[in-house]
Design a protein around this motif. Structure first.
Motif, PDB file in Angstrom:
ATOM      1  N   LEU A 208      36.982-173.445 133.362  1.00 45.91           N
ATOM      2  CA  LEU A 208      36.458-173.974 134.628  1.00 45.91           C
ATOM      3  C   LEU A 208      35.992-172.874 135.578  1.00 45.91           C
ATOM      4  O   LEU A 208      35.353-173.172 136.585  1.00 45.91           O
ATOM      5  CB  LEU A 208      37.518-174.843 135.297  1.00 45.91           C
ATOM      6  N   LEU A 219      35.401-184.020 133.685  1.00 44.72           N
ATOM      7  CA  LEU A 219      36.826-184.206 133.959  1.00 44.72           C
ATOM      8  C   LEU A 219      37.191-185.657 134.229  1.00 44.72           C
ATOM      9  O   LEU A 219      38.190-186.170 133.737  1.00 44.72           O
ATOM     10  CB  LEU A 219      37.263-183.349 135.151  1.00 44.72           C
ATOM     11  N   TYR A 262      41.212-178.061 129.304  1.00 42.23           N
ATOM     12  CA  TYR A 262      40.538-177.195 130.277  1.00 42.23           C
ATOM     13  C   TYR A 262      41.417-175.975 130.533  1.00 42.23           C
ATOM     14  O   TYR A 262      42.626-175.997 130.305  1.00 42.23           O
ATOM     15  CB  TYR A 262      40.277-177.936 131.585  1.00 42.23           C
TER      16      TYR A 262
END
Length: 307
Positions: A208, A219, A262
């Motif tokens: 990210l 997301l 992530y």
């Protein structure tokens, strides 16, 4: 007698002309051989320069690992363009790309099993680009291990209509260009999607810190493009960890979001280099994997290739 002399003169002229042609042909062959030898030598030099460039980038990545640990961002030294003009007769230009800052197609089916959450995230990216949603199911079927097609997807039977397209890979891919074979993938869709895709090990999360705004949309459906643009870091200060990401999401008034898949760092990087030697241009692409205290070159190709 005069006729015989005339014929002899013509024959002599023809012999001279043929001799000249032979000499010119030999000169041309010599020049061609010299040109081939020069090009071969320049190609060898370009390959050696690429090896040196890989070593330089490996050092940058190791220094970055020492200084910032598991955090990678576009404001770090490794992300700066490389231009070298100090080499006699040579110009080297290169850039390093974080392969965590893109959507990893192989993450659609880690261990060969489709991950529904990853498919939903891919659908969000497709929606943002106004592309067919079935591309997500088709991509998942392409890289998963089974031969059962998902709704909207397609296994080998989907490619039988176009025999030249072959079959589904049913395994992780190394080159995203294979996705051009998906039944719903048009040329326009491919051009829109390819800047956001990569294909590395399934366990590489989306970083990210280096992901563009459109990947922040993956997301959650609650994230709008203006919010995603505010959350994307670019060269700004990096998120030090996922807790900082959760705090940023909360500040935007967003509900709790699952962040599995992530991260804030990367293990895979791509070098794209253009090397000019005496007017001859060479292009190379290398993929590097960073491990604890070591960076390995795991692939190198001549020309442009997007893994």
């Amino acid at each position: 007698m005069k006729r015989q002399r005339g014929i002899a003169l013509v024959v002599a002229l023809l012999a001279v002309a043929l001799a000249m042609l032979l000499v010119l042909s030999l000169l041309d062959r010599g020049e061609l051989t010299a040109a081939r030898a020069r090009n071969t030598w320049r190609a060898e030099q370009a390959g050696q320069l690429m090896s040196g460039l890989e070593i330089a980038v490996q050092r940058r990545l190791l220094l970055d690992q020492r200084d910032t640990g598991a955090v990678d961002s576009l404001g770090e030294e490794w992300a700066k363009p490389i231009v070298s003009t100090g080499l006699p007769g040579a110009v080297v230009q290169a850039r390093v790309t974080d392969l965590g800052g893109c959507f990893n197609i192989n993450a659609l089916a880690p261990d060969g099993i489709t991950d529904p959450q990853a498919v939903r995230r891919f659908v969000r990216l497709l929606n943002a680009l106004h592309l067919p949603r079935e591309l997500a199911a088709q991509a998942a079927d392409f890289v998963d291990a089974d031969e059962a097609a998902q709704p909207g997807g397609g296994e080998d039977a989907a490619y039988a209509v176009w025999p030249s397209m072959g079959r589904a890979a049913n395994a992780p891919i190394v080159d995203i260009s294979a996705l051009q074979r998906l039944p719903a993938m048009s040329g326009e869709a491919w051009r829109a999607l390819v800047p956001y895709l990569c294909a590395v090990a399934p366990d590489q999360p989306i970083n990210l810190n280096t992901a563009p705004a459109l990947l922040w949309l993956t997301l959650d459906d609650a994230i709008s493009l203006p919010v995603a643009q505010q959350l994307a870091r670019g060269t700004d200060a990096a998120y030090p960890d996922l807790l900082a990401v959760r705090t940023a999401l909360k500040r935007q008034g967003l509900p709790p979001i699952e962040l599995t898949g992530y991260g804030v760092g990367s293990s895979y990087f791509r070098i794209e280099a253009d090397i000019a030697l005496d007017g001859i241009d060479f292009s190379y692409t290398s993929v590097l994997r960073r491990l604890p205290d070591e960076v390995r070159v795991i692939a190198r190709t001549r020309g442009r290739s997007r893994p």
